[in-house]
Design an enzyme around this catalytic site. Structure first.
Site, PDB file in Angstrom:
ATOM      1  CG  ASP A   1     -43.816 -48.817 -27.123  1.00 14.02           C
ATOM      2  OD1 ASP A   1     -42.776 -48.448 -26.561  1.00 14.02           O
ATOM      3  OD2 ASP A   1     -44.954 -48.534 -26.698  1.00 14.02           O
TER       4      ASP A   1
ATOM      5  CG  ASP B   1     -44.894 -43.323 -21.958  1.00 17.36           C
ATOM      6  OD1 ASP B   1     -43.922 -43.453 -22.717  1.00 17.36           O
ATOM      7  OD2 ASP B   1     -45.821 -44.151 -21.875  1.00 17.36           O
TER       8      ASP B   1
END
Ligand code: GLA
Length: 408
Positions: free
Chosen positions: A154, A209
């Site tokens: 990430d 997301d």
């Protein structure tokens, strides 16, 4: 005693890695020749994770038939971390993962599945746990020692870092362990990943997301969570960069997480057509029959897993109707008719008047010259392109055909 032995093994691996930092490194090029398929904790469970959930999910992947349909990776997302040891080695949270990651990987492997884990290129993960910045080699060595097969990496807490450099560092660290691990880049498409990620990772996120909505707008598309259709719309211009071993990742699936069955079917079909990794994000221990049948539709999965690895192209948009086409190995094609809207639409499409030319694969569909037999992959109906398509496309749903050239 067991802990001391395993700790010594990681330490030795790590020390030997430190001596070969100049070694030629790359990603494991043989992995992810088709988009990875599996499950991930985040969409449904966020930080409410522990080893029991992972074990039960691995069990469910087998007993529900998902493994047989092609799902392979059981991926732990954020929040698994405990503290680093005094020597800097990362450890799982002892409350959530009391048996340790190696035992968990052994269990998942015993089911014929693979285990994935999550880290972050910055100092802390998005949920505030220790990131890998400055510990790349040590973390990769630990993952290899545990038997990890997939690393999602990430991009939180990375101010001042260059994305290509940071992801290359972790790619190299993984490669040096000698253990093949899929490397999944998650910087949300924010640093032009198509320009560098294909050399570094096996897939790269293209957007921020996903969340459980079909068509919602929640503020700035660069930073906010996105609905299914918004993510679809942000894929324009990306297909040339994808192919075997390098995929545009449209984020994990929300099928079974509160969107309707038809929305889930369409979401799944589109992600399959676009060659996105198919990483489910629902509770596999407890799914409706409709969710399971969507996720295990082998004919739709076969579009995603097609060996040619060519992502679908958008052929046209006509109001709420969109048509996508995907060249497949052996001369077949897939054609999907999406209805984005809340009303069913009767749609006419005279095949023989259509030409579809794909510059990327150098393939063409000229229905006036070649008749194709089709099979609709949700209803299993059959027909041919000699006859006009004149159909109701239900609201927020999809019709998807596999076309096979007729024999002369
Ligand atoms: C980011 C990622 C998500 C998830 C969370 C975890 O938002 O994009 O997929 O991994 O972090 O904190």
């Amino acid at each position: 005693m067991r802990h001391i032995r395993s700790f010594t093994a990681v330490l030795l691996t790590f020390i030997s890695l430190s001596f070969c930092t100049g070694a030629y490194a790359q990603k494991f090029t043989e992995l992810a020749q088709t988009p990875p398929m599996g499950w991930n904790t985040w969409n449904k469970f966020k930080c409410r994770i522990n080893e029991d959930l992972i074990r039960a999910t691995a069990d469910a992947m087998v007993t529900t038939g998902m493994k047989d349909a092609g799902y392979e990776y059981v991926n732990i997302d954020d929040c698994w971390h405990g503290e680093r040891s005094l020597l800097g080695f990362i450890q799982p949270d002892p409350k959530r993962f009391p048996s340790g990651m190696k035992a968990l990987a052994d269990y998942v492997h015993s089911k014929g599945l693979k285990l994935g884990i999550y880290s972050d290129a910055g100092k802390t993960t998005c949920a505030g746990y220790p990131g890998s910045q400055g510990f790349e080699d040590q973390d990769a060595a630990m993952y290899a020692h545990w038997g990890i097969d997939y690393v999602k990496y990430d991009w939180c807490d990375t101010r001042g870092l260059d994305a290509k450099t940071a992801y290359t560092k972790m790619r190299d660290a993984i490669y040096k362990t000698g253990r093949p691990m899929v490397f999944s880049i998650c910087e949300w498409g924010s640093n032009n990943p198509t320009q560098w990620a294909p050399e570094i990772g096996h897939a790269w996120r293209t957007t921020s997301d996903i969340y459980q909505c079909w068509d919602c707008y929640l503020g700035d598309p660069k930073t906010a969570a996105l609905s299914v259709l918004q993510i679809l719309d942000l894929q324009t211009g990306l297909r040339d960069f994808a192919g075997p071993g390098r995929w545009n990742d449209m984020d994990m699936l929300e099928v079974g997480n509160g969107i309707s069955d038809s929305q889930g079917r369409a979401h799944f079909t589109l992600w399959a057509m676009m060659n996105s990794p198919l990483i489910t994000g629902n509770d596999l221990r407890n799914m409706s029959a409709a969710t399971l049948s969507t996720l295990t539709n082998r004919a739709v999965i076969a579009l995603n897993q097609d060996k040619l690895g060519i992502q679908a192209l958008r052929v046209l948009r006509d109001g709420d109707i969109e048509i996508f086409a995907k060249p497949l190995a052996g001369g077949d094609w897939a054609i999907a008719f999406l209805n984005r809207g809340r009303q069913a639409r009767t749609y006419s499409f005279n095949w023989v008047e259509q030409d579809i030319v794909d510059k990327l694969s150098k393939r063409e569909l000229r229905f006036s010259k070649m008749i194709y037999q089709w099979q609709e992959l949700w209803s299993n109906t059959k027909g041919s392109t000699a006859k006009k398509f004149d159909q109701v496309i239900p609201a927020e749903d999809v019709i998807v055909y596999r076309l096979t050239p007729s024999k002369h």
